[in-house]
Design a protein around this motif. Structure first.
Motif, short mmCIF file in Angstrom:
data_model
loop_
_atom_site.label_atom_id
_atom_site.label_comp_id
_atom_site.label_asym_id
_atom_site.label_seq_id
_atom_site.Cartn_x
_atom_site.Cartn_y
_atom_site.Cartn_z
N GLU A 118 0.81 -1.23 0.00
CA GLU A 118 0.00 0.00 0.00
C GLU A 118 0.84 1.28 0.00
OE1 GLU A 118 -2.70 2.42 3.10
OE2 GLU A 118 -3.36 0.35 2.81
N PRO A 119 1.84 1.44 0.90
CA PRO A 119 2.61 2.69 0.86
C PRO A 119 3.31 2.93 -0.48
CG PRO A 119 3.01 1.51 2.90
CD PRO A 119 2.24 0.57 2.02
N VAL B 161 7.38 15.17 8.99
CA VAL B 161 8.77 14.98 8.58
C VAL B 161 8.95 13.61 7.93
CG1 VAL B 161 11.17 14.86 9.35
CG2 VAL B 161 9.59 16.52 10.38
N GLN B 162 8.46 12.58 8.59
CA GLN B 162 8.63 11.22 8.11
C GLN B 162 7.38 10.40 8.41
OE1 GLN B 162 12.21 9.96 10.16
NE2 GLN B 162 13.48 10.36 8.37
N GLY B 163 7.39 9.16 7.91
CA GLY B 163 6.31 8.24 8.22
C GLY B 163 5.23 8.19 7.15
N TYR B 164 4.29 7.29 7.36
CA TYR B 164 3.19 7.08 6.41
C TYR B 164 1.91 6.81 7.16
CZ TYR B 164 0.17 4.63 3.11
OH TYR B 164 -0.90 4.23 2.35
N TRP C 218 -7.14 12.16 3.36
CA TRP C 218 -6.33 13.35 3.49
C TRP C 218 -5.07 13.09 4.32
CZ3 TRP C 218 -4.43 17.39 1.68
CH2 TRP C 218 -3.81 18.37 2.49
N SER C 219 -5.20 12.33 5.40
CA SER C 219 -4.02 12.01 6.21
C SER C 219 -3.00 11.22 5.39
CB SER C 219 -4.43 11.21 7.45
OG SER C 219 -5.29 11.96 8.28
N CYS C 220 -3.49 10.30 4.58
CA CYS C 220 -2.60 9.51 3.74
C CYS C 220 -1.89 10.40 2.72
CB CYS C 220 -3.39 8.42 3.04
SG CYS C 220 -2.43 7.39 1.90
N LEU C 221 -2.65 11.25 2.01
CA LEU C 221 -2.05 12.11 1.00
C LEU C 221 -1.09 13.13 1.63
CD1 LEU C 221 -5.12 12.80 -1.32
CD2 LEU C 221 -3.25 11.18 -1.66
N ARG C 222 -1.42 13.61 2.81
CA ARG C 222 -0.56 14.59 3.49
C ARG C 222 0.79 13.97 3.85
NH1 ARG C 222 0.01 16.43 8.91
NH2 ARG C 222 0.58 18.65 9.00
N SER C 223 0.78 12.71 4.26
CA SER C 223 2.04 12.05 4.61
C SER C 223 2.88 11.75 3.38
CB SER C 223 1.76 10.76 5.38
OG SER C 223 1.09 9.81 4.55
N LEU C 224 2.25 11.68 2.19
CA LEU C 224 2.97 11.36 0.97
C LEU C 224 3.29 12.59 0.12
CD1 LEU C 224 1.02 8.18 -0.21
CD2 LEU C 224 3.31 8.25 0.76
N THR D 129 13.69 7.18 -1.80
CA THR D 129 12.73 8.09 -1.18
C THR D 129 12.13 7.50 0.09
OG1 THR D 129 12.19 8.94 -3.38
CG2 THR D 129 10.67 9.47 -1.60
N GLU D 130 11.79 6.22 0.06
CA GLU D 130 11.22 5.60 1.25
C GLU D 130 12.23 5.55 2.38
OE1 GLU D 130 7.86 2.69 -0.81
OE2 GLU D 130 9.60 1.83 0.19
N SER D 131 13.51 5.45 2.06
CA SER D 131 14.54 5.47 3.10
C SER D 131 14.68 6.87 3.70
CB SER D 131 15.88 5.00 2.53
OG SER D 131 15.80 3.67 2.04
N VAL D 132 14.62 7.90 2.84
CA VAL D 132 14.74 9.27 3.33
C VAL D 132 13.56 9.65 4.21
CG1 VAL D 132 14.79 11.70 2.60
CG2 VAL D 132 16.18 10.00 1.39
N PHE D 133 12.35 9.29 3.80
CA PHE D 133 11.15 9.71 4.52
C PHE D 133 10.61 8.63 5.46
CE2 PHE D 133 11.24 12.53 0.86
CZ PHE D 133 10.86 13.75 1.42
N ASN D 134 11.37 7.55 5.63
CA ASN D 134 11.02 6.50 6.58
C ASN D 134 9.61 5.96 6.30
OD1 ASN D 134 11.47 4.76 8.75
ND2 ASN D 134 10.60 6.18 10.24
N ILE D 135 9.35 5.64 5.04
CA ILE D 135 8.06 5.08 4.63
C ILE D 135 8.19 3.57 4.60
CG2 ILE D 135 6.37 4.96 2.77
CD1 ILE D 135 7.18 7.77 1.97
N PRO D 136 7.34 2.84 5.31
CA PRO D 136 7.47 1.38 5.38
C PRO D 136 6.90 0.68 4.16
CG PRO D 136 5.61 2.08 6.71
CD PRO D 136 6.24 3.34 6.18
N GLY D 137 7.52 0.91 3.01
CA GLY D 137 7.03 0.33 1.78
C GLY D 137 7.97 -0.73 1.23
N MET D 138 7.80 -1.03 -0.05
CA MET D 138 8.59 -2.07 -0.69
C MET D 138 10.06 -1.67 -0.78
SD MET D 138 6.48 -4.56 -1.92
CE MET D 138 7.09 -5.11 -3.51
N GLY D 139 10.34 -0.39 -0.94
CA GLY D 139 11.72 0.05 -1.00
C GLY D 139 12.46 -0.20 0.30
#
Length: 313
Positions: free
Chosen positions: A96-97, A164-167, A175-181, A257-267
């Protein structure tokens, strides 16, 4: 039309097989014993043998390949050596992220790049055209992670508009989802916007010089009608092509990008799996990324029939 679709679908089969065989061989290309590398320096011989048996590394190579392909056909990508969870489960938790980030990035890129490229071509040689060229060069030149850090400093730390970071998952609200991305999507979209805008501009300039455009103008058609009805629909094939081919670069940018923004995705999952030498997870992620790219290219090929009737023949 049906023959065209069938031919494109059949062409995917050999490509998919080549991808699967290549991903399988990645475990055997490197020097040394894969089981020993996975187990680590402090592993006992019994632990190494257990990993070798779990990954079928004690079988002949052809048998390993057959077992691997049969597992993938059953949507069984194996188990993580590090966590013990099924690889497919780990991937589904991270889809999903990455999917939302890719959709937001491509949407922003198209919404920014196509109108900008069309307007620059319409005003070729003007200050608008020059500004687009300069912006495109900057978009190509600045690395994604540098743009990410600049956006975090400006809009997250100083202004506080975005986290700053997270998803935030979709379950917490759109809106919360889009704001984090927003910040990671902007960071990635600058590169793709530059590429798509340059291709759109070059294609539109070529289209505007065609005879049927001059004929439409000679008949008294207004500029808006000439641009939208006669010119815009004829740049669909190259623009869709560059958007589709950019998807491969997008998958590579997602990892950074996911490493920079600490997004728990496939990257992030890929980076973590490489660091822990979790080869089944690495193979599973590569398969998912590869099949996603194959699917996008297939959709791009099928979309040609919508823009160019000659392709349907």
């Amino acid at each position: 039309m049906s023959n065209f679709v069938v031919r494109r679908l059949l062409s995917v089969i050999p490509v998919a097989l080549i991808v699967l065989v290549t991903v399988f061989l990645l475990l055997h290309i490197g020097p040394g014993d894969p089981a020993a590398l996975i187990a680590g320096e402090n592993a006992t011989p019994a632990q190494i043998e257990e990993i070798r048996a779990r990954l079928f590394l004690d079988r002949p190579l052809i048998e390993q390949l057959f077992l691997y392909l049969s597992q993938v056909a059953r949507l069984d990508l194996g188990e993580s050596v590090y966590s013990g969870f099924p690889v497919l489960t780990l991937i589904m938790q991270r889809v999903e992220p990455t999917a939302m980030l890719a959709v937001c990035t491509l949407t922003l890129s198209v919404l920014i790049a196509v109108p900008s490229g069309v307007w620059a071509a319409w005003r070729a040689g003007s200050a608008v055209d020059t500004a687009l060229i300069i912006a495109s060069v900057l978009g190509f030149s600045i690395p994604v992670f540098i743009v990410g850090y600049i956006l975090v400093d400006l809009f997250a730390l100083r202004v506080g508009w975005f986290p700053v970071q997270g998803y935030k998952p979709l379950s917490s609200g759109l809106w919360s989802c889009l704001r984090s991305l927003m910040l990671p999507s902007i960071s990635l979209s600058l590169l793709f916007s530059a590429l798509v805008a340059r291709i759109t501009r070059a294609t539109m300039i070529e289209v505007l010089s065609e005879d049927y455009i001059r004929t439409a103008r000679a008949k008294g058609a207004k500029n808006g009608r000439v641009l939208v009805v006669h010119a815009l629909k004829n740049i669909g094939v190259p623009v869709v092509t560059v958007v589709g081919t950019s998807f491969a670069a997008l998958l590579g940018g997602v990892v950074i990008t996911e490493s920079v923004f600490n997004i728990p995705g496939m990257g992030r999952l890929t980076v973590d799996a490489i660091q822990t030498r979790d080869y089944p997870v690495v193979q599973g992620v590569l398969i998912v990324f590869s099949f996603a790219l194959i699917s996008v290219n297939l959709l791009v090929d099928l979309s040609y029939a919508l823009f160019d009737p000659r392709v349907r023949q």
